[in-house]
Design a protein around this motif. Structure first.
Motif, mmCIF file in Angstrom:
data_model
loop_
_atom_site.group_PDB
_atom_site.id
_atom_site.type_symbol
_atom_site.label_atom_id
_atom_site.label_comp_id
_atom_site.label_asym_id
_atom_site.label_seq_id
_atom_site.Cartn_x
_atom_site.Cartn_y
_atom_site.Cartn_z
ATOM 1 N N HIS A 50 -16.267 42.263 -61.017
ATOM 2 C CA HIS A 50 -17.127 41.549 -60.079
ATOM 3 C C HIS A 50 -16.249 40.955 -58.993
ATOM 4 O O HIS A 50 -15.018 40.979 -59.079
ATOM 5 C CB HIS A 50 -17.909 40.447 -60.794
ATOM 6 N N GLU A 51 -16.885 40.397 -57.962
ATOM 7 C CA GLU A 51 -16.084 39.865 -56.869
ATOM 8 C C GLU A 51 -16.744 38.670 -56.189
ATOM 9 O O GLU A 51 -17.959 38.486 -56.265
ATOM 10 C CB GLU A 51 -15.796 40.944 -55.820
ATOM 11 N N VAL A 52 -15.892 37.881 -55.527
ATOM 12 C CA VAL A 52 -16.336 36.820 -54.626
ATOM 13 C C VAL A 52 -15.685 37.111 -53.285
ATOM 14 O O VAL A 52 -14.462 37.083 -53.155
ATOM 15 C CB VAL A 52 -15.922 35.426 -55.124
ATOM 16 N N GLN A 53 -16.492 37.401 -52.270
ATOM 17 C CA GLN A 53 -15.986 37.817 -50.972
ATOM 18 C C GLN A 53 -15.700 36.610 -50.083
ATOM 19 O O GLN A 53 -16.513 35.689 -49.984
ATOM 20 C CB GLN A 53 -16.998 38.730 -50.280
ATOM 21 N N SER A 54 -14.551 36.625 -49.434
ATOM 22 C CA SER A 54 -14.202 35.575 -48.494
ATOM 23 C C SER A 54 -15.026 35.725 -47.218
ATOM 24 O O SER A 54 -15.463 36.820 -46.866
ATOM 25 C CB SER A 54 -12.708 35.663 -48.156
ATOM 26 N N ASN A 55 -15.231 34.610 -46.520
ATOM 27 C CA ASN A 55 -15.906 34.690 -45.223
ATOM 28 C C ASN A 55 -14.920 34.858 -44.071
ATOM 29 O O ASN A 55 -15.309 34.778 -42.905
ATOM 30 C CB ASN A 55 -16.792 33.460 -45.000
ATOM 31 N N ILE A 56 -13.658 35.093 -44.375
ATOM 32 C CA ILE A 56 -12.643 35.386 -43.359
ATOM 33 C C ILE A 56 -12.222 36.843 -43.526
ATOM 34 O O ILE A 56 -11.819 37.266 -44.614
ATOM 35 C CB ILE A 56 -11.429 34.461 -43.490
ATOM 36 N N SER A 57 -12.325 37.613 -42.457
ATOM 37 C CA SER A 57 -12.001 39.026 -42.506
ATOM 38 C C SER A 57 -10.544 39.255 -42.121
ATOM 39 O O SER A 57 -10.036 38.650 -41.182
ATOM 40 C CB SER A 57 -12.914 39.813 -41.550
ATOM 41 N N ALA A 58 -9.890 40.140 -42.859
ATOM 42 C CA ALA A 58 -8.528 40.598 -42.563
ATOM 43 C C ALA A 58 -7.540 39.463 -42.325
ATOM 44 O O ALA A 58 -6.820 39.455 -41.329
ATOM 45 C CB ALA A 58 -8.541 41.536 -41.361
ATOM 46 N N PRO A 59 -7.466 38.475 -43.227
ATOM 47 C CA PRO A 59 -6.438 37.451 -43.055
ATOM 48 C C PRO A 59 -5.057 38.073 -43.172
ATOM 49 O O PRO A 59 -4.841 38.998 -43.969
ATOM 50 C CB PRO A 59 -6.718 36.483 -44.208
ATOM 51 N N GLN A 60 -4.126 37.570 -42.380
ATOM 52 C CA GLN A 60 -2.775 38.125 -42.431
ATOM 53 C C GLN A 60 -2.096 37.798 -43.757
ATOM 54 O O GLN A 60 -1.402 38.637 -44.333
ATOM 55 C CB GLN A 60 -1.934 37.578 -41.285
ATOM 56 N N ARG A 61 -2.308 36.581 -44.242
ATOM 57 C CA ARG A 61 -1.619 36.139 -45.449
ATOM 58 C C ARG A 61 -2.626 35.718 -46.502
ATOM 59 O O ARG A 61 -3.658 35.090 -46.187
ATOM 60 C CB ARG A 61 -0.678 34.979 -45.135
ATOM 61 N N VAL A 62 -2.353 36.043 -47.764
ATOM 62 C CA VAL A 62 -3.226 35.664 -48.865
ATOM 63 C C VAL A 62 -2.372 35.115 -50.005
ATOM 64 O O VAL A 62 -1.169 35.385 -50.093
ATOM 65 C CB VAL A 62 -4.077 36.859 -49.369
ATOM 66 N N ARG A 63 -3.004 34.369 -50.867
ATOM 67 C CA ARG A 63 -2.318 33.751 -52.008
ATOM 68 C C ARG A 63 -3.278 33.716 -53.186
ATOM 69 O O ARG A 63 -4.480 33.450 -53.011
ATOM 70 C CB ARG A 63 -1.873 32.336 -51.657
ATOM 71 N N ILE A 64 -2.768 33.972 -54.370
ATOM 72 C CA ILE A 64 -3.551 33.822 -55.590
ATOM 73 C C ILE A 64 -2.789 32.901 -56.525
ATOM 74 O O ILE A 64 -1.571 33.014 -56.678
ATOM 75 C CB ILE A 64 -3.846 35.183 -56.252
ATOM 76 N N GLU A 65 -3.508 31.956 -57.123
ATOM 77 C CA GLU A 65 -2.930 31.020 -58.071
ATOM 78 C C GLU A 65 -3.642 31.144 -59.410
ATOM 79 O O GLU A 65 -4.878 31.230 -59.456
ATOM 80 C CB GLU A 65 -3.074 29.573 -57.585
ATOM 81 N N LYS A 66 -2.880 31.126 -60.475
ATOM 82 C CA LYS A 66 -3.434 30.982 -61.823
ATOM 83 C C LYS A 66 -3.076 29.597 -62.310
ATOM 84 O O LYS A 66 -1.903 29.259 -62.474
ATOM 85 C CB LYS A 66 -2.860 32.033 -62.767
ATOM 86 N N ARG A 67 -4.083 28.779 -62.503
ATOM 87 C CA ARG A 67 -3.893 27.427 -63.030
ATOM 88 C C ARG A 67 -4.780 27.277 -64.250
ATOM 89 O O ARG A 67 -6.005 27.279 -64.136
ATOM 90 C CB ARG A 67 -4.236 26.368 -61.984
ATOM 91 N N GLY A 68 -4.140 27.176 -65.423
ATOM 92 C CA GLY A 68 -4.921 27.137 -66.647
ATOM 93 C C GLY A 68 -5.702 28.426 -66.804
ATOM 94 O O GLY A 68 -5.153 29.524 -66.703
ATOM 95 N N GLN A 69 -7.000 28.316 -67.019
ATOM 96 C CA GLN A 69 -7.837 29.495 -67.203
ATOM 97 C C GLN A 69 -8.551 29.909 -65.923
ATOM 98 O O GLN A 69 -9.391 30.818 -65.950
ATOM 99 C CB GLN A 69 -8.861 29.235 -68.309
#
Length: 508
Positions: free
Chosen positions: A143-162
């Protein structure tokens, strides 16, 4: 002599082949800068590859594969095995600007390297769509959650706990929370890295990842900031889309009957955002004038014709919520319920009657009252909380939630209070039934069985029931609760539902 020489040549050839394969294996296993190894995940027709320019720190990753979505896992992955809380960020760009619009370059966290593994990622698509994608159990559908910003130059993903959180850059290049978050529990060690999928099994696509930063996050400490996210979810695909995210607390969206506007409450005010011609875009919010009623809560909603707005407000000296009606474009409120507390929840289809929850003599029950004002009528008398009344689109029933059986469950009754019957019998606490405008579906909020009341800051689910066969499915999982979907929030075409989710992130 000839035989010995032949044996010598064969030996040299075998040695050369072994040496070559050893070199290739060593090269394949050699660390790529921050990462340990790379390889193809799943079945691909064309092997992928990865390289690191030591001078610039740019990773170039090529991958084939049919997809990395739904039940498919076919892509090239550059990874490092890690544990605990981690973060990965990078600038992402595709080499070819004319490839498949659904090709993906992603920052991933995977439980295993096997197809069907639990995972979460932030994926940049070829057409600019940027999404948090996830599979929260092995073998499940993504499944997915789509951002409302298209084609951002930089992205980040964080895992905090679960939980996993996604950040995207704005026009200035500054990273900020995207509003996309998901609970995806990982067990022990997992794999973090860069992935590329062609979304076409017959070709290979290439992307670059620059200014890559992989870090182990310290244990959470200190102050946190609450972010609210207004989302919509399509009932056919369960695709979610961020409409608005802010470091503010807002609640309870209503969709206007013409589909152009979403109303919500924030800081005692009622606000609205106008949906642009592009249904995934939103303009800035504006405040709806409500006169002296400046302590509006999350029980509000539009009349069937969209001209009037019912609000529940606590500005009176005794602090009790009462129901008022104000023009949808703003104006002077008119008091409807002199007695309180009263919390609005529904308009009748003809716009002549309001359904609300009222506390009288210490008991919370379901009431109706003429929208023009008049005498209120009590419809429920069972012990325990009755709440969330809403008319069915055909005007024959009022759906509500009741605690009369112990757990909070969904019930319905005739509009005069007759024939009260339980709609759902399950092991969760179910709140706030909302019936789609076409009368085919009911969405509601489900808490765990051990949660008392309808508090905020909980792991909850939006569930969808087909009213034709009573089948229940999960529409969305989120961190939310009391403020998420208190009031009617269906799109007028019965295809989407609006709701609010929340994140608590470390203060900058």
């Amino acid at each position: 002599m000839t035989t010995a020489y032949s044996r010598h040549l064969r030996g040299c050839l075998v040695l050369a082949i072994v040496t070559a394969f050893t070199a290739l294996y060593a090269a394949a296993q050699a660390p790529l800068g921050t990462f340990e190894k790379d390889g193809d995940i799943g079945r691909v027709l064309h092997p992928g590859k990865a390289s690191l320019d030591a001078a610039t720190g740019v990773y170039t990753v090529s991958g084939s594969g049919e997809n990395m979505w739904a039940d498919k896992d076919a892509f090239h992955f550059v990874w490092k095995k890690m544990e605990g809380d981690v973060a990965l960020e990078a600038d992402i760009a595709f080499i070819d600007t004319t490839g498949n619009e659904h090709r993906k370059a992603a920052l991933l966290i995977r439980q295993t390297l096997e197809p069907g593994s639990r995972y979460v990622d932030v994926a940049r698509h070829g057409d600019g769509l940027t999404s948090l994608q996830y599979r929260d159990s092995a073998g499940a559908i993504s499944h997915e959650v789509q951002s409302n910003i298209s084609a951002p130059q930089r992205v980040r993903i964080e895992k905090r706990g679960q939980y996993a959180y996604v950040y995207v850059s704005d026009a200035s290049g500054r990273l900020a929370p995207s509003g996309a978050a998901m609970r995806v529990p990982f067990d022990g060690a997992f794999y973090v890295g860069l992935g590329v999928c062609a979304h076409d099994k017959d070709v290979t696509e290439t992307a670059t990842f620059s200014h890559v930063k992989l870090e182990q996050l310290p244990a959470a400490a200190g102050q946190t900031v609450l972010y609210s996210t207004l989302e919509t979810v399509k009932i056919a695909s369960t695709d979610r889309r961020v409409a608005l995210v802010a470091a503010e607390h807002f609640e309870a969206p209503n969709w206007s009957p013409d589909g152009s506007t979403i109303f919500y409450n924030q800081g005692g005010t009622i606000r609205r955002i106008t949906r642009a011609s592009n249904p995934t875009a939103s303009g800035p919010s504006t405040i709806v004038a409500t006169g002296a009623q400046v302590h509006c809560n999350n029980d509000h909603g539009l009349s069937p014709d969209g001209k009037l707005l019912a609000i529940s407000d606590q500005s009176s000296p005794d602090g009790k919520s009462r129901i008022y009606i104000v023009p949808a474009e703003g104006g002077t409120p008119r008091l409807v319920t002199p007695d309180g507390p009263s919390y609005w929840h529904g308009w009748s289809p003809d716009g002549k009657t309001l359904a609300f929850t009222g506390q009288r003599a210490g008991e919370f029950d379901i009431y109706v009252i003429p929208a023009a004002g008049g005498v209120e009528t009590r419809l429920t008398t069972a012990k325990g909380l009755d709440d969330g009344p809403e008319f069915s689109p055909d005007g024959q029933f009022i759906y509500f939630n009741s605690q009369r059986t112990g757990l909070m469950q969904i019930w319905r009754m005739r509009t005069d209070g007759a024939a009260q019957e339980q709609v759902i019998a399950d092991q969760s606490n179910d709140w706030f039934p909302h019936i789609s405008p076409d009368g085919k579906w009911m969405v509601f909020l489900a808490y765990q069985s051990d949660v008392s009341g309808h508090p905020a800051n909980q792991d909850v689910e939006l569930r969808l029931m087909s009213l034709s066969d009573k089948k229940v499915t999960v529409l969305a999982k989120l961190f939310g609760g009391q403020e998420t979907i208190n009031v009617p929030s269906w799109s007028p075409d019965s295809k989407e539902v609006a709701f609010v989710s929340y994140e608590r992130l470390p203060a900058p």
